[in-house]
Write a protein that holds these residues in place. Sequence first.
Motif, short mmCIF file in Angstrom:
data_model
loop_
_atom_site.label_atom_id
_atom_site.label_comp_id
_atom_site.label_asym_id
_atom_site.label_seq_id
_atom_site.Cartn_x
_atom_site.Cartn_y
_atom_site.Cartn_z
N ALA A 93 0.82 -1.22 0.00
CA ALA A 93 0.00 0.00 0.00
C ALA A 93 0.85 1.27 0.00
N SER A 94 2.09 1.17 0.44
CA SER A 94 2.96 2.35 0.44
C SER A 94 3.32 2.79 -0.97
N ALA A 103 -1.85 -2.25 -5.99
CA ALA A 103 -1.31 -2.30 -4.63
C ALA A 103 -2.34 -2.92 -3.68
N ILE A 104 -3.60 -2.91 -4.09
CA ILE A 104 -4.66 -3.53 -3.29
C ILE A 104 -4.84 -4.97 -3.75
N ASP A 105 -5.16 -5.16 -5.02
CA ASP A 105 -5.31 -6.50 -5.58
C ASP A 105 -5.51 -6.38 -7.09
N CYS A 106 -5.03 -7.35 -7.83
CA CYS A 106 -5.18 -7.32 -9.29
C CYS A 106 -6.46 -8.00 -9.76
N VAL A 110 -12.11 -8.68 -6.16
CA VAL A 110 -11.52 -8.42 -4.84
C VAL A 110 -11.29 -6.92 -4.66
N LEU A 111 -10.74 -6.29 -5.68
CA LEU A 111 -10.49 -4.85 -5.64
C LEU A 111 -11.78 -4.07 -5.40
N GLU A 112 -12.82 -4.41 -6.15
CA GLU A 112 -14.10 -3.71 -6.00
C GLU A 112 -14.70 -3.92 -4.62
N LEU A 154 -3.70 -0.77 3.93
CA LEU A 154 -4.71 0.20 3.53
C LEU A 154 -5.02 1.16 4.66
N THR A 155 -5.01 0.65 5.88
CA THR A 155 -5.27 1.48 7.06
C THR A 155 -4.07 2.38 7.36
N ASN A 156 -2.89 1.79 7.43
CA ASN A 156 -1.70 2.56 7.80
C ASN A 156 -1.36 3.65 6.80
N TYR A 157 -1.58 3.39 5.51
CA TYR A 157 -1.24 4.36 4.46
C TYR A 157 -2.47 5.12 3.97
N GLN A 158 -3.61 4.92 4.61
CA GLN A 158 -4.85 5.64 4.33
C GLN A 158 -5.16 5.67 2.83
N VAL A 159 -5.07 4.48 2.21
CA VAL A 159 -5.33 4.37 0.77
C VAL A 159 -6.82 4.46 0.48
N ILE A 160 -7.61 3.70 1.21
CA ILE A 160 -9.07 3.76 1.13
C ILE A 160 -9.60 3.67 2.55
#
Length: 177
Positions: A93-94, A103-106, A110-112, A154-160
């Motif tokens: 996620a960084s 970075a989440i999933d290809c 799963v991404l959605e 995702l939490t640590n880097y505040q991606v979503i």
Amino acid sequence: MKFSDLQNINFLRFEAESSIKRLQNEYGIDAPKSVIEQFYIDHSDKFQFQELYGAIDLNSIEWQLVEIPTSKMLNLGRSATHPDFILEVSEDASHYDEIGDSAIDCRENVLENWKQHGTWITPPIFIKGEVLGKPEIDLHLVEGHTRVGCLCGLTNYQVIEVAKVHKVYLGKLKSVN
């Protein structure tokens, strides 16, 4: 039946449903199908799983689908089958600004799901420390390191924005009456 006994069973790897039914009907395994597939079938022949879980009496475990807060997931420490892998996945996620959604999933579904619901599709598998003879451990991650690592990143880097709670299968020792 102990977890170590599973390594002597010839599972049909690409026919999960028939292997699940076999464990339930021939061996009396009482666990959710997802637990049987992800943990008992997929990992019964892996050395590290046998080292960590081989002595566990599968009939002594009571499984529940429960919700666990994100904060508990972030504080697992080293209580997992593969603790370093959780950290490795979380670091994906960084790189979100450089590589985007991969970075989440290809996998699109799963991404959605992550984007729409802030959590995984398939609940990971945890056990209480008491199952390992370590009552001082609250949660131990058995299977789902990529999912939990993704959540941490995702939490640590505040991606979503992630959900506040997440469904997991939790195994604990059955009560003795």
